[in-house]
Scaffold this motif. Structure first.
Motif, PDB file in Angstrom:
ATOM      1  N   SER A 171       0.813  -1.218   0.000  1.00 31.80           N
ATOM      2  CA  SER A 171       0.000   0.000   0.000  1.00 31.80           C
ATOM      3  C   SER A 171       0.845   1.266   0.000  1.00 31.80           C
ATOM      4  O   SER A 171       0.319   2.366  -0.158  1.00 31.80           O
ATOM      5  CB  SER A 171      -0.940   0.013   1.213  1.00 31.80           C
ATOM      6  N   PRO A 221       1.279   6.367   1.378  1.00 30.30           N
ATOM      7  CA  PRO A 221       0.385   5.330   0.864  1.00 30.30           C
ATOM      8  C   PRO A 221      -0.097   5.666  -0.541  1.00 30.30           C
ATOM      9  O   PRO A 221      -0.219   6.836  -0.915  1.00 30.30           O
ATOM     10  CB  PRO A 221      -0.778   5.340   1.867  1.00 30.30           C
ATOM     11  N   HIS A 222      -0.397   4.633  -1.299  1.00 25.68           N
ATOM     12  CA  HIS A 222      -0.862   4.821  -2.679  1.00 25.68           C
ATOM     13  C   HIS A 222      -2.159   5.624  -2.725  1.00 25.68           C
ATOM     14  O   HIS A 222      -2.393   6.366  -3.700  1.00 25.68           O
ATOM     15  CB  HIS A 222      -1.066   3.455  -3.344  1.00 25.68           C
ATOM     16  N   ASP A 223      -2.986   5.498  -1.689  1.00 26.24           N
ATOM     17  CA  ASP A 223      -4.261   6.224  -1.711  1.00 26.24           C
ATOM     18  C   ASP A 223      -4.137   7.679  -1.239  1.00 26.24           C
ATOM     19  O   ASP A 223      -5.126   8.399  -1.195  1.00 26.24           O
ATOM     20  CB  ASP A 223      -5.328   5.478  -0.897  1.00 26.24           C
TER      21      ASP A 223
END
Length: 382
Positions: A171, A221-223
């Motif tokens: 993530s 984080p990717h988000d």
């Protein structure tokens, strides 16, 4: 005269070139196939620990690869207020150098060419067989006594041989870039250090690589979409790390890449006369700075295990011995690199306590630095 055995290597990155040089120096006829139109470094800066430095010495690439490299004195972690969490001195007898990734790639390329390695670009490998065959996107095929996939985390060699046990995208990822260094970038308390700053789930890693360049890694984080955008949202990162505004403002003079960390695990590193190594076999997040070092180390070890092989029929057994000898340490390093990344998602105050207490424990420190202090096969070191 005994005819040379030949090897075909998919991938002209750090691991592929180190493996090619090690094999060629032991009498193999080696060809490297690279899908890009040139051998080109992907990334920015690179940590090379003692194990990797010994590989470079064994290959004859050390002087060129480390010319002008930065040698830090401490690893330092800081919290969201800029206060020190832990400042760990780097032992004088355990070397750690940081270099531009391009400098390492160029040094490995040159020792390959000196050893007679042939490099073919614009050659995209799309599959392989256990008979030492590589198939290319243009439908051409080559067959060698030994084929090796060092073709990255999305390895076509690995998947076509059915070697994959798991492939996990984590993530967390990082924006990576280089900035020009300036004389007053670091205050008296910062000089000579690799500095890792935390704020929430964002990290800012500062790594000098020479007197002229500094490597920056901005992880999140990717988000965290705003934080991972390109061009870099300088205002956002400055808000998280205001003490480093003067470095953040300089981002943009060099290419910037974003990549999510990945982990690959395989039930075997070979099938017949075809092997995989590097990210294709044992990708890990970069938290211990050992991805490149592990690939080079494993490539040298493979060449050493094949050194006495004169008949292609003996290659599968040699590959099995190589994996049995090297897999434990590789997986140990992978495991601890993953574990270190988990602290990203702890609350700030909890993370500070965990990091501070963990690195004070001698057993944990030994586990974290076990791979870095390892003497690779074939270096002549004890």
């Amino acid at each position: 005269m005994t005819q040379k055995l030949n090897a075909a290597i998919a991938g002209g990155g750090i691991g592929g070139l180190a493996t090619a040089a090690a094999l060629a120096q032991r009498g193999w006829d080696v060809t490297v196939y690279e899908r890009q139109d040139a051998l080109r470094a992907v990334g920015a800066g690179l940590y090379i620990w003692e194990n990797g430095l010994r590989v470079l010495e064994a290959l004859g690439a050390y002087e060129q690869a480390t010319a002008g490299a930065f040698r830090g004195t401490h690893f330092e972690q800081r919290d969201l207020r800029g206060e020190i969490i832990e400042s760990a001195p780097i032992q004088a007898n355990k070397r750690l150098l940081t270099v531009p990734r391009s400098a390492l790639l160029d040094a490995l390329r040159d020792v390959c060419l000196k050893a007679g390695v042939k490099v073919k670009t614009c050659a995209e490998v799309i599959s392989a067989t256990s008979r030492g065959e590589l198939l290319f996107a243009n439908n051409e095929m080559v067959q060698a006594d030994l084929a090796i996939g060092v073709d990255g985390i999305w390895s076509k060699v690995r998947t076509s041989l059915g070697l994959e046990l798991s492939h996990e995208q984590l993530s967390e990822g990082a924006l990576r870039t280089m900035i020009p260094a300036e004389p007053n970038d670091f205050g008296p308390d910062d000089i000579g250090k690799y500095i890792e700053c935390w704020n929430g789930s964002r990290r800012f890693l500062i790594t000098p690589v020479s007197k002229d360049e500094t490597y920056l890694a901005l992880t999140c984080p990717h988000d965290d979409v705003q934080a991972r955008t390109i061009p870099v949202n300088k205002a956002l990162w400055t808000e998280s790390f205001p003490q480093w505004k003067h470095l953040i403002d300089r981002i943009g003079s060099s290419p910037i890449s974003w990549g999510v960390y990945g982990v690959t695990r395989c039930h075997s590193w070979s099938a017949g006369r075809t092997a995989i190594l590097g990210d294709a076999a044992h990708a890990q997040p970069p938290n211990l700075g050992q991805g490149g070092g592990m690939a080079m180390q494993n490539g040298l070890a493979l060449a050493v295990h094949l050194e006495q092989v004169t008949d292609r029929r003996d290659i599968p057994a040699a590959l099995e011995r190589w994996e049995n000898a090297e897999r434990g340490l590789i997986e140990h390093c992978q495991r601890w690199s993953i574990l270190y990344g988990e602290v990203t998602f702890l609350p700030d105050d909890v993370r500070t306590k965990v990091l501070r207490n963990a690195m004070l424990d001698p057993w944990i420190a030994e586990q974290v630095f076990r791979a870095a202090n390892h003497s690779p096969t074939g270096t002549g070191a004890a």
